[in-house]
Design an enzyme around this catalytic site. Structure first.
Site, PDB file in Angstrom:
ATOM      1  N   PRO A  94      -7.421   7.108  -0.602  1.00 39.97           N
ATOM      2  CA  PRO A  94      -6.629   5.952  -1.014  1.00 39.97           C
ATOM      3  C   PRO A  94      -5.546   5.555  -0.013  1.00 39.97           C
ATOM      4  CG  PRO A  94      -6.914   7.446  -2.845  1.00 39.97           C
ATOM      5  CD  PRO A  94      -7.425   8.151  -1.619  1.00 39.97           C
ATOM      6  N   CYS A  95      -5.091   6.479   0.833  1.00 43.66           N
ATOM      7  CA  CYS A  95      -4.063   6.139   1.821  1.00 43.66           C
ATOM      8  C   CYS A  95      -4.661   5.698   3.152  1.00 43.66           C
ATOM      9  CB  CYS A  95      -3.096   7.303   2.024  1.00 43.66           C
ATOM     10  SG  CYS A  95      -3.849   8.762   2.749  1.00 43.66           S
ATOM     11  N   ASP A  96      -5.968   5.514   3.214  1.00 41.58           N
ATOM     12  CA  ASP A  96      -6.634   5.031   4.428  1.00 41.58           C
ATOM     13  C   ASP A  96      -6.760   3.511   4.369  1.00 41.58           C
ATOM     14  OD1 ASP A  96      -8.703   6.117   6.777  1.00 41.58           O
ATOM     15  OD2 ASP A  96      -9.221   4.151   5.951  1.00 41.58           O
TER      16      ASP A  96
END
Length: 145
Positions: A94-96
């Protein structure tokens, strides 16, 4: 790469900065079996925009061969280290930057894993390090030559 949290992770042997040729940074992340996985992170727009990246072969200057990627036992490791996702250039996190696109439900399902600019690249590295130290982690299919 100069924030205290990044330096602390490096001192603790969790990761190491290999080199930066903007916008790309190569960072090695250690697994529980002592293997180092090098990530090539595209940091364009950083820190407001999250990085994107995947396992990299610095000797050949290309995406790491899929049979050298970390594996999982059908859990989180295999879900994140997907060799079929974005041709190996992005982890399914999700943080990509690449992976969050089209996954709006992640903002509600996994809010702690959504990019936080104030935490910087350490957020990304901590998630990868956690996966490489989980019970789900298995070494790659073959050892690097």
């Amino acid at each position: 790469m100069t924030k205290a949290a990044f330096r602390l992770g490096a001192v603790e042997g969790r990761w190491r900065h290999i080199r930066t040729a903007w916008p790309y940074a190569l960072i090695g992340v250690m697994a529980k079996d002592g293997r180092e996985y090098v990530l090539r992170l595209n940091c364009a727009g950083y820190p407001q925009a999250p990085p994107t990246g995947g396992p990299w072969d610095p000797a050949r200057d290309r995406v790491l061969s899929p049979d050298l990627w970390p594996r999982g036992q059908g859990g989180r490791v295999s879900a994140v280290f997907r060799t079929d996702w974005k041709e190996g250039t992005a982890l399914y996190l999700p943080c990509d930057r690449e992976s969050i696109e089209g996954h709006d439900t992640w903002r509600h399902e996994m809010p702690s894993k959504i990019w936080r600019p104030a935490d910087g690249v350490v957020q990304y590295l901590e998630l990868v390090y956690e996966l490489l130290h989980s019970r789900d982690y298995s070494p790659p299919l073959r050892a690097a030559a």
